[in-house]
Design an enzyme around this catalytic site. Structure first.
Site, PDB file in Angstrom:
ATOM      1  N   LYS A   1       0.844  -1.202   0.000  1.00 27.53           N
ATOM      2  CA  LYS A   1       0.000   0.000   0.000  1.00 27.53           C
ATOM      3  C   LYS A   1       0.875   1.246   0.000  1.00 27.53           C
ATOM      4  O   LYS A   1       1.891   1.306   0.703  1.00 27.53           O
ATOM      5  CB  LYS A   1      -0.910  -0.014   1.226  1.00 27.53           C
ATOM      6  CG  LYS A   1      -1.878   1.148   1.326  1.00 27.53           C
ATOM      7  CD  LYS A   1      -2.702   1.018   2.603  1.00 27.53           C
ATOM      8  CE  LYS A   1      -3.684   2.148   2.772  1.00 27.53           C
ATOM      9  NZ  LYS A   1      -4.461   2.030   4.035  1.00 27.53           N
TER      10      LYS A   1
ATOM     11  N   SER B   1      -9.264  -0.321   7.852  1.00 26.80           N
ATOM     12  CA  SER B   1      -8.777  -0.130   6.483  1.00 26.80           C
ATOM     13  C   SER B   1      -8.204  -1.351   5.795  1.00 26.80           C
ATOM     14  O   SER B   1      -7.979  -1.315   4.594  1.00 26.80           O
ATOM     15  CB  SER B   1      -7.737   0.998   6.451  1.00 26.80           C
ATOM     16  OG  SER B   1      -8.364   2.239   6.616  1.00 26.80           O
TER      17      SER B   1
ATOM     18  N   SER C   1      -9.225   1.892   3.649  1.00 23.64           N
ATOM     19  CA  SER C   1      -8.408   2.648   2.726  1.00 23.64           C
ATOM     20  C   SER C   1      -7.390   1.797   1.955  1.00 23.64           C
ATOM     21  O   SER C   1      -6.691   2.299   1.087  1.00 23.64           O
ATOM     22  CB  SER C   1      -7.654   3.746   3.486  1.00 23.64           C
ATOM     23  OG  SER C   1      -6.780   3.192   4.453  1.00 23.64           O
TER      24      SER C   1
END
Length: 474
Positions: free
Chosen positions: A83, A183, A159
């Site tokens: 990420k 997330s 996220s």
């Protein structure tokens, strides 16, 4: 079925076994994962950056080590994505923001990335995130909207939405995500994969998150066994994180085999009526819980003492957002996501006393959950009360929610308590969209969460969703 499809459908454990037997090589697996990433990118938008040259160079090095019988570690040659919140040496980490300059040395790995590099993992690239990971869906001014593998008109969640979409669609079996309020679990639920938010400190984090001790690093994988394998590599101390835990008491992979017989399971379908759960979600989760009982767990339908702590969470979350953007000038602020600008303005107005009052709420919530787990080994809830909604929106249309915490009531409380929590795919709704079940255990019992999740996979209750998801992009 082509070899490309076969390789992209394998778990990390499956790839490692193929490397061991010589059926295929790390270079072949990496090429297949890169091709898959490029294939899905136009429709799903899971990546902010792919690094094919570096990936293939690392894959060739892995292949040579394996030829000599000297793998660098248990994940040598396995394709991994990261990420774009976590530092990856040699690649800019822009955190989903146009306000972060791309120029820089970028010469340091985050602790989890460093452990993977030492193990010989192959980095495919960086996955998308909303700006600074601030919300429960994945879109940003920098990279646009990330879409759901099952229906590109829907959100992948966030996220860590790019990581979830990549894993679901076969662009690497492992990904590193971050979780400050759900997330990794939110996109795992929406995309039909497995994700674990470990106990805070079990996976070190550096640089420290502006969201403080709400923020965790966690594995996003196709099943619980792969997550355990990843945790055995990344769940070790790093001197740069002053809050990191000491060494784990044992191997997470070795602990998978315990089953569920005799475990005391609390099943809370609605947090005591606080949450309206869609019927399809409620039915799928209840059916999975009934299977746990059939497998020998003692299941009680009961609720933790969990008065919704959303105001305290907002104080902590909005303050963190204000802090991370505190140094931005007017031009940088103009480049920001308007929703992020709004919560930063709220966060800047809180006083130190407001913040400490929120910490008091958090500590009391942790106390109550600690007492709850004296009676119950595990808490089971839906991961989310809904399935994936329209892409590009922070909240479902017509829901009445003002922000993402309105539709994530099962996830963010356990960031406040720092407990391990995982999302396990347990079915789909009438539109074919995945449904997630959440497993929560007492702090430091990550092994128990992984063990029960693995039992659900072994029993066929949880199923790797990537094969169905691969319809997207084809």
């Amino acid at each position: 079925m082509t070899q490309l499809t076969q390789l992209t459908e394998l778990t990390a454990a499956g790839l490692i076994e193929g490397y061991r037997t010589g059926e295929f090589s790390p270079v072949e697996a990496t090429r297949a994962a890169l091709e898959r990433a490029e294939e899905i990118q136009p429709e799903v938008n899971a990546f902010v950056r792919l690094t094919p040259e570096d990936a293939l160079a690392r894959a060739h090095e892995s292949e040579e080590r394996r030829r000599r019988g000297e793998p660098a570690g248990p994940l040598d040659g396995v394709p991994v994505t990261v990420k774009d919140i976590l530092l990856l040496r040699g690649a800019p980490t822009l955190r989903g923001s146009k306000a972060v300059p791309e120029q820089g040395r970028w010469d340091e790995d985050a602790p989890s990335v460093a452990r993977l590099r030492e193990s010989g993992a192959v980095f495919l690239g960086k996955t998308t995130t909303p700006e600074f990971g601030w919300k429960g869906v994945t879109d940003s001014p920098l990279s646009g909207v990330t879409r759901n593998p099952y229906d590109p008109t829907r959100t992948a969640g966030g996220s860590s939405g790019g990581s979830a979409a990549a894993v679901a669609l076969g662009a690497g079996p492992l990904s590193l995500g971050t979780d400050g309020g759900g997330s990794v679990r939110i996109p795992a639920s929406f995309c039909g994969i497995f994700a674990l938010k470990p106990t805070y400190g079990r996976v070190p984090l550096y640089p420290a998150s502006a969201f403080g001790t709400l923020a965790h690093v966690g594995p996003m994988t196709r099943d619980a066994a792969d997550a355990a394998l990843l945790m055995d590599v990344i769940g070790v101390p790093d001197a740069r994180d002053w809050s990191a835990l000491g060494p784990a008491p044992g191997s997470f992979t070795a602990a998978l085999a315990g089953g569920v017989h005799g475990l005391r399971v609390a099943y809370s379908p609605t947090l005591g009526g606080q949450v309206a759960v869609r019927p399809a979600v409620a039915a799928a989760v209840r059916q999975a819980v009934e299977r746990l009982a059939d497998m020998g767990a003692y299941v009680t339908e009961t609720d933790p003492d969990l008065t919704e702590p959303v105001d305290a969470f907002h104080t902590l979350w909005f303050s963190g957002a204000a802090r991370v953007t505190q140094h931005f000038g007017p031009h940088q602020r103009e480049l920001m996501d308007p929703g992020l600008r709004e919560i930063c303005a709220f966060g800047a107005r809180y006083s130190a006393l407001d913040y400490l009052a929120a910490v008091d709420v958090r500590m009391d919530l942790g106390r109550r959950m600690g007492l709850f787990h004296e009676s119950y080994d595990l808490l089971v809830t839906p991961t989310l009360p809904i399935t994936a909604f329209e892409a590009g929106a922070e909240v479902p249309k017509g829901s009445g929610h003002r922000g993402w915490t309105g539709w994530t009531p099962f996830t963010y409380p356990f960031n406040m308590t720092q407990q391990p929590a995982a999302s396990v795919p347990v079915g789909a709704d009438g539109d074919g969209l995945p449904i997630g079940l959440q497993l929560v255990a007492a702090r430091h019992r990550d092994d128990l969460v992984l063990r029960v999740a693995h039992a659900l996979y072994e029993a066929g209750v949880a199923t790797p969703a990537h094969a169905g998801a691969q319809r997207a992009g084809e």
